[in-house]
Design a protein around this motif. Structure first.
Motif, short mmCIF file in Angstrom:
data_model
loop_
_atom_site.label_atom_id
_atom_site.label_comp_id
_atom_site.label_asym_id
_atom_site.label_seq_id
_atom_site.Cartn_x
_atom_site.Cartn_y
_atom_site.Cartn_z
N CYS A 65 0.72 -1.22 0.07
CA CYS A 65 0.05 -0.01 -0.06
C CYS A 65 0.86 1.28 -0.17
O CYS A 65 0.54 2.12 -0.82
CB CYS A 65 -1.01 -0.02 1.25
SG CYS A 65 -2.33 -1.18 0.84
N ALA A 66 1.95 1.31 0.80
CA ALA A 66 2.65 2.46 0.96
C ALA A 66 3.70 2.41 -0.18
O ALA A 66 3.78 3.75 -0.80
CB ALA A 66 3.82 2.34 1.94
N LEU A 67 4.04 1.39 -1.07
CA LEU A 67 4.58 1.44 -2.41
C LEU A 67 3.62 2.42 -3.44
O LEU A 67 4.05 2.97 -4.25
CB LEU A 67 4.94 0.14 -2.86
CG LEU A 67 5.82 0.06 -3.92
CD1 LEU A 67 7.16 0.88 -3.62
CD2 LEU A 67 6.16 -1.26 -4.42
N LEU A 72 7.60 6.39 0.59
CA LEU A 72 8.63 5.19 0.49
C LEU A 72 9.36 5.22 1.72
O LEU A 72 9.66 3.79 1.99
CB LEU A 72 9.67 6.01 -0.47
CG LEU A 72 9.17 6.45 -1.74
CD1 LEU A 72 10.47 6.75 -2.62
CD2 LEU A 72 8.98 5.06 -2.58
N PRO A 73 9.43 6.26 2.82
CA PRO A 73 10.02 5.68 4.01
C PRO A 73 9.16 4.50 4.59
O PRO A 73 9.66 3.82 5.25
CB PRO A 73 9.92 6.83 4.97
CG PRO A 73 10.08 7.82 3.95
CD PRO A 73 9.17 7.52 2.61
N ASP A 74 7.83 4.75 4.55
CA ASP A 74 7.18 3.46 5.24
C ASP A 74 7.27 1.95 4.62
O ASP A 74 7.01 1.23 5.01
CB ASP A 74 5.46 3.89 4.99
CG ASP A 74 5.31 5.05 6.08
OD1 ASP A 74 5.85 5.23 6.84
OD2 ASP A 74 4.07 5.83 5.75
N TYR A 105 11.84 -0.87 -3.56
CA TYR A 105 11.96 0.49 -2.57
C TYR A 105 13.50 1.14 -2.68
O TYR A 105 13.44 2.26 -2.84
CB TYR A 105 11.96 0.19 -1.00
CG TYR A 105 12.71 1.24 -0.15
CD1 TYR A 105 11.84 2.48 0.16
CD2 TYR A 105 13.96 1.00 0.33
CE1 TYR A 105 12.61 3.50 0.74
CE2 TYR A 105 14.49 1.94 1.13
CZ TYR A 105 13.97 3.05 1.31
OH TYR A 105 14.58 4.11 2.23
N HIS A 106 14.48 0.12 -2.73
CA HIS A 106 15.92 0.84 -3.31
C HIS A 106 15.99 1.33 -4.58
O HIS A 106 16.84 2.13 -4.77
CB HIS A 106 16.99 -0.53 -2.95
CG HIS A 106 16.92 -1.00 -1.49
ND1 HIS A 106 17.46 -0.08 -0.41
CD2 HIS A 106 17.02 -2.11 -0.90
CE1 HIS A 106 17.39 -0.86 0.56
NE2 HIS A 106 17.37 -1.98 0.31
N ASP A 107 15.24 0.85 -5.33
CA ASP A 107 15.39 1.14 -6.93
C ASP A 107 14.69 2.69 -6.96
O ASP A 107 15.33 3.80 -7.53
CB ASP A 107 14.55 0.31 -7.81
CG ASP A 107 14.88 0.75 -9.28
OD1 ASP A 107 15.58 1.80 -9.43
OD2 ASP A 107 14.35 0.01 -10.17
N GLU A 288 8.99 15.35 -1.60
CA GLU A 288 8.61 14.64 -0.46
C GLU A 288 8.74 13.27 -0.28
O GLU A 288 8.91 12.81 0.48
CB GLU A 288 6.88 14.97 -0.42
CG GLU A 288 6.31 14.21 0.43
CD GLU A 288 4.56 14.71 0.63
OE1 GLU A 288 3.93 13.87 0.97
OE2 GLU A 288 4.14 15.94 -0.17
N VAL A 289 8.70 12.56 -1.81
CA VAL A 289 8.58 11.24 -1.63
C VAL A 289 9.99 10.66 -2.17
O VAL A 289 10.23 9.55 -2.23
CB VAL A 289 7.59 10.64 -2.86
CG1 VAL A 289 6.31 11.01 -2.60
CG2 VAL A 289 8.24 11.04 -4.26
#
Length: 816
Positions: A65-67, A72-74, A105-107, A288-289
């Motif tokens: 969901c966060a993705l 991104l931090p979540d 996330y890392h990408d 922000e993201v």
């Protein structure tokens, strides 16, 4: 670049909470902003009951969901928790899904080395367990990773493997994912017709089965394709239509992308007010993201917007931000591509060793240890400067951003920018080894002054930065900056030579001098530059009245007439055989003898020449002059070769081969005595044109060398697809032959030399500065070396005295 997040269906869970969570998986794709609250409530129940498997599934879905909403931090927090629980309960399929999400996330945050490792680990687990859907997911995201770093041939190779699985599985959502990713690759390749054809045929399926993010991703590509084809009104309509839906989903990353696409269409139509509002919205969301590629696009759009509006001060400010961010991203991507190449080479060698050991029934433990060591080395390189051990540019930028975001009301942080005065003199008089030693000692002294909560970084060359995480007032930053200046005043011991240096130091304090990392560093840099211009050796705080120095404009003005005024010079650096030490040829290196500034190095004026396209007449002059010098020095009779560097703009010209042919005809130099050096990034700009040019040049008899190997888009397939004669290994590897990284760098360079010679290339290693480096390269089988140990770049009247070391012969040295 958006990746394709495809998850395989969950296996039937035994517990009631798991069944409830599995029922919410579709909502994770389509309504993540609503579904996340329901999942969080079930997670609370699972935690209260101690239901580990339900907690695992809840964290995995929350990460998804966060993705999909761009938080991104979540994403990292949830998926780290899921990965820990998956390993705790020994569930390889859930572990693979968690790793896949972490790779995405890392990408997204440009940590490409960590993304590569996560996707490869996920692929290994899914293949071992026979999970074709999971393997498709990992292969698709590996293709996306290589697309992001610009290595499109590798991206297509992984995509083809994923497409084969998609055809076997025949799942609508998997087919939609495959097409979505293919559209992304064509968008990156600048193929608007293919983007529009694929979207026109498959967008209904993607809308029907895919999550909204896939639709917005495709529509962003469609808008960009329409704009490239001149259909500006349609491009605007497409972007705005999906932008409203994305806002309704509160997808901040999607908003940043579509707002930027719509803004560029408005800008093309001349609607400056509408374009400005959308660009500012895109910039805010991308920051922000943490989506730096979109931030770069938004900043570039704001530069063009303010230039058209006549607000040159604002345009210049955004241009500085754009340049600084683009430089940081480029340097990080270069490092990432180098890491990807390292991983490719190591995997290739490990695969060969594994096959030999399998046939001979030899234990594979040693290869596994090497792989673990490589993983640890890649992790360290991701955050530290290789030479000094302090924070590298990307890590320093991230910590600064995090620190500024965490500042409370009334709290301050400070950034100090340090540039060593007359550092070039140390390199020129004592050599690069002494310069490296000086940088290492400076880094240690700076670290001795600051607190453990502060951070020292090296941003490039002789430039250092210091982040003071908390200061109570502006004067605190002044006191620390002065301590940093004072600690550098004691003499440095450089291999027995005592050297005293000074520094130009600029300071900026947040939030008064900047609320984000880019602005704060820019302002500290500007203050430092003022110190540098006034003679150096002092500390200065940023003031809002400081303006731009305008040096680049002056340099551009002078460069426009430099060729006609005969101010450009060629210096020549010898290339020598490792065994026997015979001279093999020279590399022609351009210099600018400015009537007022003196000798200007190419690193200063070549970027200006590239930006203004002055590099085209300059490059043609360099080619003719170098060939003429080779004839004057009787290269054909001496069996020597002249190497000339080729600019990407030169190589892009359709008639480039004709230019080379004309230079050879005009000077009378036989083609086999000319080596053209091209870089990896130049080849990958247009692989088809590169193959055409290289084939024609080879037919002409010219030798082709791959320059700066290991620092750009290197890949084994690229080396095999183009008939290079020589491979030049970049000096960034050579310098580590004398550091604690020597064993790993030696292994990597040995692999490069072995692979190149297998492909019938001679290998030249640059930057050789001492006997130990030469001896180690001789043991590795290297063919030729360049560096200060044997010869510096010299003017022709001095370089000609090196010719007495050449061995007479009819043919230039090549490998057969």
């Amino acid at each position: 670049m958006t990746q394709q997040e495809v998850n395989s269906p969950l296996r039937a869970p035994p517990g009631s909470l798991e069944r409830d969570l599995a029922a919410l998986e579709a909502g994770m794709y389509h309504t993540p902003e609503v579904t996340s609250a329901q999942i969080a409530a079930l997670l609370a129940q699972a935690t209260q009951r101690g239901d580990t498997r339900a907690q695992l599934l809840a964290y995995l879905l929350l990460g998804g969901c966060a993705l999909y909403t761009g938080r991104l931090p979540d994403v990292k927090a949830h998926l780290d928790a899921a990965l820990t629980l998956a390993r705790q309960v020994a569930d390889p399929l859930m572990e693979a899904r968690s790793l896949n999400g972490l790779g995405l996330y890392h990408d997204r945050v440009a940590q490409y080395d960590l993304a590569l490792q996560a996707f490869l680990d996920s692929l290994r687990l899914t293949q071992a367990s026979g999970d074709d859907t999971g393997s498709f997911r990992a292969l698709t995201n590996l293709a996306a990773l290589y697309t992001t770093t610009g290595q499109l041939s590798q991206a297509l190779a992984f995509h083809d493997r994923a497409q084969q699985l998609a055809q076997v599985l025949q799942s609508p959502i998997i087919l939609a994912s495959s097409i979505t990713h293919l559209i992304l690759i064509h968008d990156r390749q600048d193929h608007p017709a293919q983007v529009l054809d694929l979207a026109g045929e498959h967008l209904p399926l993607i809308r029907q089965v895919g999550p909204p993010r896939w639709v917005s991703t495709v529509q962003e590509c469609v808008s960009r394709a329409l704009l490239r084809q001149g259909h500006t009104g349609q491009a605007l309509t497409v972007a705005l239509t999906d932008l409203d839906a994305t806002r309704a989903r509160q997808d901040r990353e999607g908003i940043s992308r579509l707002a930027c696409a719509a803004a560029l269409a408005h800008l093309a139509l001349g609607d400056l007010e509408e374009a400005g509002a959308l660009l500012r919205e895109s910039l805010e969301c991308s920051r922000e993201v943490g989506s730096r590629p979109v931030e770069i696009l938004a900043l570039d759009g704001l530069v063009r917007l303010h230039e058209r509006a006549g607000d040159h001060r604002a345009a210049l400010a955004y241009a500085r931000e754009h340049h600084a961010l683009e430089r940081a991203v480029h340097e990080h991507e270069v490092d990432a591509r180098s890491q990807l190449l390292t991983a490719e080479i190591r995997l290739e060698l490990l695969n060969r060793e594994a096959e030999i050991e399998r046939l001979r029934n030899v234990d594979l433990a040693r290869a596994n240890r090497q792989l673990r060591d490589t993983q640890a080395d890649l992790l360290h390189r991701a955050t530290h400067d290789a030479l000094t051990g302090v924070s590298n540019r990307a890590h320093f930028q991230q910590v600064t951003t995090d620190t500024l975001r965490s500042l409370g009301s009334g709290e301050n942080a400070a950034l100090i920018f340090i540039d060593l005065d007359r550092f070039k003199t140390v390199n020129d008089t004592l050599g690069h080894s002494a310069g490296d030693s000086l940088l290492q000692q400076v880094a240690r002294r700076l670290q001795s002054v600051v607190r453990s909560s502060d951070l020292v970084g090296r941003v490039g060359g002789d430039e250092f930065t210091v982040l003071l995480s908390r200061v109570s007032a502006r004067r605190d930053a002044t006191l620390v900056a002065q301590k940093l200046a004072d600690v550098l005043t004691d003499p440095f011991d450089l291999a027995g030579t005592r050297m005293t240096i000074t520094a130009s130091i600029g300071c900026a304090v947040a939030p008064s001098d900047g609320r984000d990392a880019e602005a704060l560093q820019q302002h500290a840099d500007l203050a430092m530059y003022r110190v540098k211009r006034s003679g150096g050796n002092q500390v200065l705080h940023f003031e809002s009245a400081m303006g731009e120095p305008g040096d680049r404009q002056l340099l551009e003005r002078d460069l426009r007439g430099a060729l006609d005024r005969q101010e450009l010079r060629l210096h020549y650096q010898g290339r020598y055989a490792v065994r026997g030490g015979a001279l093999a040829g020279f590399e022609a290196l351009i210099r600018w003898e400015h009537p007022e500034r003196g000798l200007i190095p190419p690193v200063t004026f070549i970027p200006v020449a590239e930006d203004t396209r002055l590099i085209l007449p300059i490059g043609e002059w360099v080619l003719r002059e170098a060939c003429a010098q080779a004839v004057r020095w009787a290269f054909p009779q001496r069996g020597l070769c002249m190497s000339v560097n080729v600019s990407p703009l030169q190589f892009d010209l359709p008639h480039f081969v004709d230019t080379v042919r004309a230079a050879l005809r005009a000077t009378g130099l036989p083609a086999r005595h000319l080596i053209l050096e091209i870089t990896e990034s130049l080849v990958m700009r247009d692989l088809e044109r590169a193959q055409s040019h290289v084939t024609e040049l080879k037919a002409l008899g010219v030798q082709i060398a791959m320059d700066d190997f290991g620092t750009g888009y290197s890949s084994l397939s690229m080396l095999e697809s183009l008939p290079f004669d020589q491979l030049k290994v970049d000096r960034s590897f050579t310098r580590h032959l004398n550091t604690d990284r020597q064993p790993r760098v030696t292994a990597l360079m040995g692999a490069m030399i072995q692979l190149a010679q297998t492909l019938n290339m001679t290998v030249t290693v640059e930057g050789v500065e001492d006997d130990s480096q030469r001896d180690r390269l001789r043991d590795l089988g290297c063919d030729h070396i360049q560096g200060f140990l044997l010869a510096r770049p010299l003017p022709p009247e001095t370089a000609k005295y090196l010719l007495t070391g050449a061995v007479p012969g009819d043919e230039p040295p090549t490998r057969h």
